[in-house]
Design a protein around this motif. Sequence first.
Motif, PDB file in Angstrom:
ATOM      1  N   GLU A  39      47.661  27.699  -9.196  1.00  0.00           N
ATOM      2  CA  GLU A  39      47.893  26.547  -8.333  1.00  0.00           C
ATOM      3  C   GLU A  39      46.852  25.460  -8.587  1.00  0.00           C
ATOM      4  O   GLU A  39      47.164  24.270  -8.573  1.00  0.00           O
ATOM      5  N   MET A  40      45.614  25.861  -8.846  1.00  0.00           N
ATOM      6  CA  MET A  40      44.571  24.886  -9.156  1.00  0.00           C
ATOM      7  C   MET A  40      44.879  24.186 -10.479  1.00  0.00           C
ATOM      8  O   MET A  40      44.663  22.982 -10.614  1.00  0.00           O
ATOM      9  N   ASP A  41      45.381  24.932 -11.457  1.00  0.00           N
ATOM     10  CA  ASP A  41      45.747  24.326 -12.743  1.00  0.00           C
ATOM     11  C   ASP A  41      46.867  23.318 -12.567  1.00  0.00           C
ATOM     12  O   ASP A  41      46.849  22.243 -13.155  1.00  0.00           O
ATOM     13  N   ILE A  42      47.853  23.655 -11.747  1.00  0.00           N
ATOM     14  CA  ILE A  42      48.975  22.747 -11.500  1.00  0.00           C
ATOM     15  C   ILE A  42      48.473  21.475 -10.810  1.00  0.00           C
ATOM     16  O   ILE A  42      48.847  20.364 -11.176  1.00  0.00           O
ATOM     17  N   ASP A  43      47.593  21.634  -9.835  1.00  0.00           N
ATOM     18  CA  ASP A  43      47.035  20.472  -9.127  1.00  0.00           C
ATOM     19  C   ASP A  43      46.214  19.593 -10.063  1.00  0.00           C
ATOM     20  O   ASP A  43      46.293  18.372 -10.017  1.00  0.00           O
ATOM     21  N   SER A  44      45.429  20.218 -10.915  1.00  0.00           N
ATOM     22  CA  SER A  44      44.596  19.430 -11.831  1.00  0.00           C
ATOM     23  C   SER A  44      45.452  18.731 -12.875  1.00  0.00           C
ATOM     24  O   SER A  44      45.145  17.611 -13.281  1.00  0.00           O
ATOM     25  N   ASP A  45      46.542  19.350 -13.319  1.00  0.00           N
ATOM     26  CA  ASP A  45      47.447  18.702 -14.266  1.00  0.00           C
ATOM     27  C   ASP A  45      48.103  17.480 -13.637  1.00  0.00           C
ATOM     28  O   ASP A  45      48.263  16.447 -14.274  1.00  0.00           O
ATOM     29  N   ALA A  46      48.475  17.585 -12.378  1.00  0.00           N
ATOM     30  CA  ALA A  46      49.104  16.467 -11.684  1.00  0.00           C
ATOM     31  C   ALA A  46      48.118  15.313 -11.513  1.00  0.00           C
ATOM     32  O   ALA A  46      48.473  14.148 -11.662  1.00  0.00           O
ATOM     33  N   SER A  47      46.880  15.629 -11.208  1.00  0.00           N
ATOM     34  CA  SER A  47      45.893  14.562 -11.024  1.00  0.00           C
ATOM     35  C   SER A  47      45.479  13.957 -12.362  1.00  0.00           C
ATOM     36  O   SER A  47      45.140  12.782 -12.444  1.00  0.00           O
TER      37      SER A  47
END
Length: 107
Positions: free
Chosen positions: A90-98
């Motif tokens: 989930e952290m990877d997905i959030d960082s990719d979006a940002s």
Amino acid sequence: MSKKNKLSTRKNSHSHILEREKADQLKRTAKAHKTDTKVSKAKKEGKAVKRKFKGIRIRKGVRIKGIKVTDADSKKKALKVLKAEQAMQEMDIDSDASDSGSDVEMK
């Protein structure tokens, strides 16, 4: 003749099993009817049907991420590892979006 092989004992046992099966069948039909009415009511109102998520089910004897589940402690340890992995994803997905929004260069 042993007690368990007596005809009267076997008849009583058989009748008890039949009664229990009938009661279970009534419970299942009542539950199915309740679910059907809940689904049909939600469809009429245009809402989504809410379903309960019981979490990840892990059986005894399964190996997860190198941890063999044998008792409650090892099951908790395996769940902890799985939750940590999910949090990392989930952290990877959030960082990719940002990161996608930060491609604009400032001059």
